[in-house]
Scaffold this active site. Structure first.
Site, PDB file in Angstrom:
ATOM      1  CB  VAL A  34      -0.963   0.016   1.213  1.00 38.13           C
ATOM      2  CG1 VAL A  34      -1.772   1.309   1.262  1.00 38.13           C
ATOM      3  CG2 VAL A  34      -1.888  -1.198   1.173  1.00 38.13           C
ATOM      4  CB  CYS A  35       4.027   2.048   1.801  1.00 36.35           C
ATOM      5  SG  CYS A  35       3.573   1.486   3.458  1.00 36.35           S
ATOM      6  N   PRO A  36       3.788   2.265  -1.356  1.00 37.86           N
ATOM      7  CG  PRO A  36       4.351   0.572  -2.862  1.00 37.86           C
ATOM      8  CD  PRO A  36       4.028   0.823  -1.416  1.00 37.86           C
TER       9      PRO A  36
END
Length: 180
Positions: free
Chosen positions: A52-54
């Site tokens: 999810v972070c990128p």
């Protein structure tokens, strides 16, 4: 957790700022945005090399000109090291061209001061802070680890805060504000 009206904590952290050899890292502090009377948006994410972070980091990067146009300094932050940030940026196509620093809070001291460390894994929640030029927190949003945030909502809220006026529900930049 620190909230609206609190002073953003003092910090001095190493950040990954470039992929260019010899220019990869710089120190950033809580005072940097204040020098030119700018706002600060600091968004936290749990870990590098995740899923999810990128998507969030890439969206903040695509919206970077919008933050810059609003006299706002943008920072990403996690508890990973500057070396892990650098490796991830080199490895991930969407992260190579980032235009803002990735803060390394390896001591977890800043995340702890903000009150955003997850209890079990001791990683940061997906927290976003909007801080005014005086260092006062004006907006906080925190998502659970598996739910990405909405960058457009961060921009909308920043716009509303910068009007210093009453803004109704779903207000967007250019619309009328309310009169009391």
């Amino acid at each position: 957790m620190l909230t609206i009206g609190d002073s953003f904590p003092e910090f001095s952290k190493l950040a990954t700022v470039s992929l260019e050899k010899g220019k990869e890292f710089e120190t950033v502090t809580h005072e940097d945005h204040k020098k030119d009377g700018k706002w600060m948006v600091m968004f936290w994410y749990p870990k590098d090399f995740t899923f999810v972070c990128p998507t969030e980091i890439a969206e903040f990067n695509s919206q970077y000109p919008e933050f810059r146009d609003r006299d706002t300094v943008l920072y990403a932050a996690s508890t990973d090291s500057e070396f892990v940030h650098l490796a991830w940026r080199k490895d991930h196509d969407d992260l190579r061209g980032l235009r803002f620093p990735m803060i390394a809070d390896t001591s977890k001291s800043l995340a702890e001061s903000l009150g955003i460390l997850e209890k079990e894994e001791k990683v940061a929640y997906r927290a976003t802070f909007i801080v005014d030029p005086d260092g006062i927190i004006r907006w906080v949003s925190v998502n659970d680890l598996n739910v990405g945030r909405n960058v457009e909502e961060v921009l909308r809220t920043l716009d509303a805060l910068q009007t210093d006026e009453l803004c109704p529900c779903n207000w967007t930049k250019g619309e009328d504000t309310l009169s009391a």
